[in-house]
Scaffold this active site. Structure first.
Site, PDB file in Angstrom:
ATOM      1  NE  ARG A 111      36.607  -1.901 -19.159  1.00  0.00           N
ATOM      2  CZ  ARG A 111      37.754  -1.306 -19.466  1.00  0.00           C
ATOM      3  NH1 ARG A 111      37.746  -0.101 -19.976  1.00  0.00           N
ATOM      4  NH2 ARG A 111      38.889  -1.930 -19.280  1.00  0.00           N
TER       5      ARG A 111
ATOM      6  CG  ASP B 215      42.574  -0.012 -10.249  1.00  0.00           C
ATOM      7  OD1 ASP B 215      42.212  -0.634 -11.259  1.00  0.00           O
ATOM      8  OD2 ASP B 215      43.633   0.643 -10.218  1.00  0.00           O
TER       9      ASP B 215
ATOM     10  CE1 TYR C 142      49.056   2.966 -14.377  1.00  0.00           C
ATOM     11  CE2 TYR C 142      50.025   1.140 -13.166  1.00  0.00           C
ATOM     12  CZ  TYR C 142      49.298   1.613 -14.236  1.00  0.00           C
ATOM     13  OH  TYR C 142      48.809   0.742 -15.175  1.00  0.00           O
TER      14      TYR C 142
HETATM   15  O1  CP3 Z   1      40.470  -8.862 -11.354  1.00  0.00           O
HETATM   16  C1  CP3 Z   1      39.406  -8.304 -11.017  1.00  0.00           C
HETATM   17  O2  CP3 Z   1      38.311  -8.538 -11.541  1.00  0.00           O
HETATM   18  C2  CP3 Z   1      39.455  -7.330  -9.850  1.00  0.00           C
HETATM   19  C3  CP3 Z   1      39.554  -5.957 -10.185  1.00  0.00           C
HETATM   20  C4  CP3 Z   1      40.807  -5.317 -10.753  1.00  0.00           C
HETATM   21  C5  CP3 Z   1      40.729  -4.114 -11.508  1.00  0.00           C
HETATM   22  N1  CP3 Z   1      41.999  -3.673 -11.721  1.00  0.00           N
HETATM   23  C6  CP3 Z   1      39.486  -3.461 -11.918  1.00  0.00           C
HETATM   24  C7  CP3 Z   1      39.511  -2.452 -12.997  1.00  0.00           C
HETATM   25  C8  CP3 Z   1      42.168  -5.624 -10.593  1.00  0.00           C
HETATM   26  C9  CP3 Z   1      42.816  -6.823  -9.933  1.00  0.00           C
HETATM   27  C10 CP3 Z   1      42.905  -4.567 -11.197  1.00  0.00           C
HETATM   28  C11 CP3 Z   1      44.384  -4.501 -11.205  1.00  0.00           C
HETATM   29  C12 CP3 Z   1      45.050  -3.438 -11.961  1.00  0.00           C
HETATM   30  N2  CP3 Z   1      44.649  -2.134 -12.154  1.00  0.00           N
HETATM   31  C13 CP3 Z   1      46.332  -3.577 -12.561  1.00  0.00           C
HETATM   32  C14 CP3 Z   1      47.200  -4.814 -12.526  1.00  0.00           C
HETATM   33  C15 CP3 Z   1      46.715  -5.867 -13.408  1.00  0.00           C
HETATM   34  C16 CP3 Z   1      46.793  -5.595 -14.881  1.00  0.00           C
HETATM   35  O3  CP3 Z   1      45.767  -5.764 -15.527  1.00  0.00           O
HETATM   36  O4  CP3 Z   1      47.889  -5.289 -15.350  1.00  0.00           O
HETATM   37  C17 CP3 Z   1      46.652  -2.351 -13.160  1.00  0.00           C
HETATM   38  C18 CP3 Z   1      47.929  -2.033 -13.938  1.00  0.00           C
HETATM   39  C19 CP3 Z   1      45.586  -1.449 -12.885  1.00  0.00           C
HETATM   40  C20 CP3 Z   1      45.492  -0.011 -13.247  1.00  0.00           C
HETATM   41  C21 CP3 Z   1      44.335   0.261 -14.102  1.00  0.00           C
HETATM   42  N3  CP3 Z   1      43.023   0.277 -13.668  1.00  0.00           N
HETATM   43  C22 CP3 Z   1      44.335   0.566 -15.475  1.00  0.00           C
HETATM   44  C23 CP3 Z   1      45.589   0.621 -16.347  1.00  0.00           C
HETATM   45  C24 CP3 Z   1      43.023   0.781 -15.852  1.00  0.00           C
HETATM   46  C25 CP3 Z   1      42.548   1.264 -17.178  1.00  0.00           C
HETATM   47  C26 CP3 Z   1      42.665   0.246 -18.232  1.00  0.00           C
HETATM   48  C27 CP3 Z   1      41.387  -0.503 -18.284  1.00  0.00           C
HETATM   49  O5  CP3 Z   1      41.420  -1.739 -18.273  1.00  0.00           O
HETATM   50  O6  CP3 Z   1      40.355   0.194 -18.380  1.00  0.00           O
HETATM   51  C28 CP3 Z   1      42.191   0.542 -14.720  1.00  0.00           C
HETATM   52  C29 CP3 Z   1      40.713   0.596 -14.647  1.00  0.00           C
HETATM   53  C30 CP3 Z   1      40.025  -0.650 -14.209  1.00  0.00           C
HETATM   54  N4  CP3 Z   1      40.399  -1.422 -13.150  1.00  0.00           N
HETATM   55  C31 CP3 Z   1      38.831  -1.197 -14.779  1.00  0.00           C
HETATM   56  C32 CP3 Z   1      38.507  -2.322 -14.013  1.00  0.00           C
HETATM   57  C33 CP3 Z   1      37.312  -3.225 -14.184  1.00  0.00           C
HETATM   58  C34 CP3 Z   1      38.043  -0.617 -15.924  1.00  0.00           C
HETATM   59  C35 CP3 Z   1      37.312   0.568 -15.376  1.00  0.00           C
HETATM   60  C36 CP3 Z   1      35.941   0.798 -15.910  1.00  0.00           C
HETATM   61  O7  CP3 Z   1      34.985   0.100 -15.522  1.00  0.00           O
HETATM   62  O8  CP3 Z   1      35.808   1.728 -16.698  1.00  0.00           O
END
Ligand code: CP3
Length: 355
Positions: A34, A79, A155
């Site tokens: 984002r 994700d 989770y």
């Molecule tokens: O790295 C990259 O660019 C690849 C994509 C990627 C996402 N999530 C996209 C995402 C990767 C590698 C992840 C890993 C992920 N997802 C983890 C482990 C890494 C970390 O950051 O701790 C975890 C714990 C998650 C679970 C998750 N997904 C959460 C807690 C959330 C909400 C919090 C947030 O950042 O919004 C997500 C959503 C998410 N995953 C988004 C993205 C780009 C945001 C969603 C959106 O566009 O609204």
């Protein structure tokens, strides 16, 4: 020796193996996201899970940071909860992060989850990786990833994100066999998923055990470590190195190495020089504080130079200490990449990491 013609993919794999490099490879966890206006434009039109399942759109947003910053690694957009859904759990993404409305707490709940064939249930992930491998070639290492068993279990058991992780921690005492069975199942799923990603074009893979740092050393050793080790041992690597990330891992770094991975990815709380001293044989990834990318470019340059000095650039993949925040500023991100891409000074070049 320094090879000015080295490809980014080659540099990435060299760093994972502790071989000499002209400079450390660099990418950012969560680099597609984002903070990028072009990501927000795509996201306006589709839900998050639609974006994950669309091969065209997921490949497009994976490439957005590549076009802007030329990182040496391109992680595919997905994700850690995508495989969880494929196991049969309900997963929803709201504004507050992931929500699992039917948490897993009993042996009957675990029995409803299944190991699956990734080439059937999450075929789109292989298609995204194949597309990226063709588009990127050797200009970057295409990266796969999966959640590690403990973090995926947290989770599933908590039903979403958590502050205290009290439900899964209570389960260690009250339902130890159920939790053990769940962790073993998740280890096998992670191994299957990462093997499929490697077969589909990923040159290296990262296991995200983001929340394992919430465990004491003893509980990590008893619960998260055996499951992560089982996952790592089950990956059909075909030469692809494995990276392990834990947030808040200062007390766990030696045990992280015991999982059998090639690269330890650490956050900003532990200096890379201390990590190197404690685990001399492991390549390291990290560890700029992602919050610093909301500050000022000059400060980012100073911090990035200091970070690379900690390792001398040897056996080091420059990265953040956790995922980039939506509040990151593009001029700061640019400053991070530009500084990390400076060639190492002559004295540091070609220094083999001491194993
Ligand atoms: O790295 C990259 O660019 C690849 C994509 C990627 C996402 N999530 C996209 C995402 C990767 C590698 C992840 C890993 C992920 N997802 C983890 C482990 C890494 C970390 O950051 O701790 C975890 C714990 C998650 C679970 C998750 N997904 C959460 C807690 C959330 C909400 C919090 C947030 O950042 O919004 C997500 C959503 C998410 N995953 C988004 C993205 C780009 C945001 C969603 C959106 O566009 O609204």
């Amino acid at each position: 020796m320094m090879d000015p013609g080295v490809s980014s993919a080659g540099r990435f794999l060299d760093a994972c193996a502790g071989r000499p490099v002209d400079r450390p490879p660099v990418w950012m966890m969560r680099q597609a996201g984002r903070y990028l206006p072009e990501y927000r434009a795509v996201r306006e039109k589709v839900t998050f899970l639609e974006l994950c399942r669309s091969v065209d759109l997921a490949a497009e947003v994976s490439l957005q940071p590549f076009r802007r910053f030329s990182p040496d690694g391109v992680i595919f957009f997905s994700d850690i909860l995508v495989p969880i859904e494929a196991m049969g759990a309900r997963v929803e993404f709201g504004d507050g992060g992931p929500d699992l409305p039917e948490p897993v707490r009993t042996s009957a709940d675990v029995a409803r989850l299944s190991r699956f064939d990734p080439s059937e249930r999450v075929r789109f992930t292989g298609e995204i990786l194949g597309r990226l491998a063709r588009e990127v070639g050797d200009r970057a290492a295409v990266l796969g990833f999966c959640g590690a068993p403990w973090t995926l279990a947290s989770y599933l058991v908590e039903g979403g994100g958590s502050r205290s992780f009290s439900v899964i921690k209570e389960m260690m005492a009250r339902e130890p066999e159920t939790l053990r069975r769940l962790l073993d199942l998740l280890a096998d799923v992670a191994a299957d998923v990462l093997s499929y990603q490697i077969a589909s074009g990923a040159r290296a893979v990262q296991l995200f055990d983001t929340w394992a740092g919430e465990l004491s050393t003893q509980d990590y050793r008893e619960w998260a470590l055996p499951a992560a080790s089982r996952a790592v041992a089950g990956i059909r690597r075909n030469g692809a190195p494995v990276i392990l990330y834990i947030n808040g891992s200062a007390h766990l770094i030696e045990l992280m190495a015991a999982t059998g991975v090639d690269v330890l990815s650490v956050d900003w709380r532990l200096s890379l020089s201390e990590a190197r001293r404690r685990v001399p044989g492991a390549a390291l990834q990290g560890n700029l504080d992602p919050a610093s990318l909301g500050g000022a470019p000059d400060d980012v340059r100073r911090r990035t130079r200091a970070m690379i000095r900690e390792t001398g650039g040897a056996g080091h993949i420059a990265n953040l200490g956790h995922g980039i925040l939506p509040s990151a500023r593009l001029d700061c991100v640019e400053a991070f990449f530009e500084t990390a891409r400076q060639p190492l000074s002559r004295g540091a070049v070609a220094k083999e990491m001491v194993v």
